[in-house]
Design a protein around this motif. Sequence first.
Motif, PDB file in Angstrom:
ATOM      1  N   VAL A  96       0.800  -1.217   0.000  1.00  7.49           N
ATOM      2  CA  VAL A  96       0.000   0.000   0.000  1.00  7.49           C
ATOM      3  C   VAL A  96       0.829   1.260   0.000  1.00  7.49           C
ATOM      4  N   PRO A  97       0.519   2.122  -0.930  1.00  8.48           N
ATOM      5  CA  PRO A  97       1.229   3.384  -1.026  1.00  8.48           C
ATOM      6  C   PRO A  97       0.756   4.317   0.082  1.00  8.48           C
ATOM      7  N   TRP A 103      -2.911  10.195  -0.493  1.00  3.14           N
ATOM      8  CA  TRP A 103      -2.662   9.208  -1.525  1.00  3.14           C
ATOM      9  C   TRP A 103      -3.029   9.818  -2.855  1.00  3.14           C
ATOM     10  N   GLU A 105      -4.216  11.725  -5.800  1.00  3.72           N
ATOM     11  CA  GLU A 105      -5.366  12.603  -5.949  1.00  3.72           C
ATOM     12  C   GLU A 105      -5.997  13.087  -4.654  1.00  3.72           C
ATOM     13  N   GLY A 106      -5.211  13.208  -3.623  1.00  2.00           N
ATOM     14  CA  GLY A 106      -5.719  13.799  -2.397  1.00  2.00           C
ATOM     15  C   GLY A 106      -6.633  12.973  -1.521  1.00  2.00           C
ATOM     16  N   ARG A 107      -6.744  11.714  -1.809  1.00  2.00           N
ATOM     17  CA  ARG A 107      -7.607  10.887  -0.965  1.00  2.00           C
ATOM     18  C   ARG A 107      -6.898  10.592   0.349  1.00  2.00           C
ATOM     19  N   ILE A 108      -7.683  10.268   1.347  1.00  2.00           N
ATOM     20  CA  ILE A 108      -7.101   9.848   2.611  1.00  2.00           C
ATOM     21  C   ILE A 108      -7.576   8.428   2.846  1.00  2.00           C
ATOM     22  N   ILE A 109      -6.619   7.528   2.885  1.00  2.00           N
ATOM     23  CA  ILE A 109      -6.962   6.120   3.049  1.00  2.00           C
ATOM     24  C   ILE A 109      -7.045   5.776   4.528  1.00  2.00           C
ATOM     25  N   LEU A 110      -8.162   5.255   4.924  1.00  5.58           N
ATOM     26  CA  LEU A 110      -8.325   4.894   6.331  1.00  5.58           C
ATOM     27  C   LEU A 110      -8.295   3.380   6.547  1.00  5.58           C
ATOM     28  N   GLY A 111      -8.501   2.644   5.499  1.00  7.30           N
ATOM     29  CA  GLY A 111      -8.489   1.194   5.664  1.00  7.30           C
ATOM     30  C   GLY A 111      -8.425   0.494   4.325  1.00  7.30           C
ATOM     31  N   ILE A 112      -8.194  -0.781   4.377  1.00  2.87           N
ATOM     32  CA  ILE A 112      -8.092  -1.555   3.150  1.00  2.87           C
ATOM     33  C   ILE A 112      -8.842  -2.857   3.309  1.00  2.87           C
TER      34      ILE A 112
ATOM     35  N   GLU B 115     -10.358  -3.072  -2.059  1.00  3.97           N
ATOM     36  CA  GLU B 115     -11.096  -1.832  -1.840  1.00  3.97           C
ATOM     37  C   GLU B 115     -10.435  -1.002  -0.752  1.00  3.97           C
ATOM     38  N   VAL B 117     -10.786   2.205   1.685  1.00  6.83           N
ATOM     39  CA  VAL B 117     -11.871   3.033   2.217  1.00  6.83           C
ATOM     40  C   VAL B 117     -11.240   4.245   2.885  1.00  6.83           C
ATOM     41  N   LEU B 119     -11.495   8.849   2.730  1.00  9.60           N
ATOM     42  CA  LEU B 119     -12.178  10.055   2.297  1.00  9.60           C
ATOM     43  C   LEU B 119     -11.700  10.411   0.901  1.00  9.60           C
ATOM     44  N   CYS B 120     -12.644  10.678   0.019  1.00  7.95           N
ATOM     45  CA  CYS B 120     -12.267  11.041  -1.340  1.00  7.95           C
ATOM     46  C   CYS B 120     -11.683  12.453  -1.305  1.00  7.95           C
ATOM     47  N   SER B 121     -11.097  12.859  -2.396  1.00  7.92           N
ATOM     48  CA  SER B 121     -10.440  14.161  -2.400  1.00  7.92           C
ATOM     49  C   SER B 121     -11.343  15.312  -1.970  1.00  7.92           C
TER      50      SER B 121
END
Lengths: 135, 135
Positions: A96-97, A103, A105-112, B115, B117, B119-121
């Motif tokens: 996972v990057p 991440w 495009e500005g997303r914030i990954i909280l889980g996978i 997948e 999960v 927050l999107c940008s």
Amino acid sequence: MRKTEQRSAILRELQKRKDHPTAYDIYHTVRCSMPNISLGTVYRNLEYLAGKGMIRKIDSAGGKKRFDPNTQDHPHFHCLECDRVEDIPAATMPCVPDAGNDWPEGRIILGINLEYVGLCSSCAGRKTAVGHEGD
Amino acid sequence: MRKTEQRSAILRELQKRKDHPTAYDIYHTVRCSMPNISLGTVYRNLEYLAGKGMIRKIDSAGGKKRFDPNTQDHPHFHCLECDRVEDIPAATMPCVPDAGNDWPEGRIILGINLEYVGLCSSCAGRKTAVGHEGD
DNA sequence: TTCTATGCAAATTATTTGCAAACTA
DNA sequence: TAGTTTGCAAATAATTTGCATAGAA
């Protein structure tokens, strides 16, 4: 948060299982020692415990939600044949990057959630060993 | 397999979308040009097309099934805030140990669902930019 | 006592199914 | 014509919710 027999029983039951039970599965089992518990209570507590981060809710293929006492990110394996969900050692998690941080495009990954689908060892064996392709 | 207007319309509609619509979403849109189409028909066709491998059914978190015109294995991103599902380039797929072949403990992997999960940008921006943590 | 959690049942939401009529090959 | 597909409505399945009461703090 109040400590009730129901909540404890539900958590205890989930923690002793390695399969990934649905709310109904838990309900069905806990019911043996606690005949009056209601499905609604099971749903409410499972949801509550997941919210508290004490257990994890997994949205596996197949529609119903399942629960896992292991709150750490780890892959699951879903058998298309017997519909069982098994754990896969976390070691095989994707590269996972920067999970947990920003991440692409500005997303914030909280889980996978990583789920492999296919045939579990029993079902695979049943199909390949003898050569009965024709099911 | 018979070619019906409904089936074509459903497939065409799905293929032109980049979001990952639910059966109802498709129904809602196709209905504009085909007022009498029924939800059942949409469900049946989506299921049919997925079975034929022409589209892909994805079990994303949140309960409802979504559909994707891209049948290739690729990750998705699910925003916990706005509930949207976005595509993630396949390049970030995990280092799968022999997908499509046998695997740890005799399983046969037929597919992978990854997948992320978070927050999107847009949602992330809304939260971090100004510093409104409270909400 | 106070307020959360439970049990029960009714209410929702998502999806599936039966069946006669419409339509494709 | 023969057999698949559709529309409609009723049926399921999974999960949620309202409310009075039981129980924990």
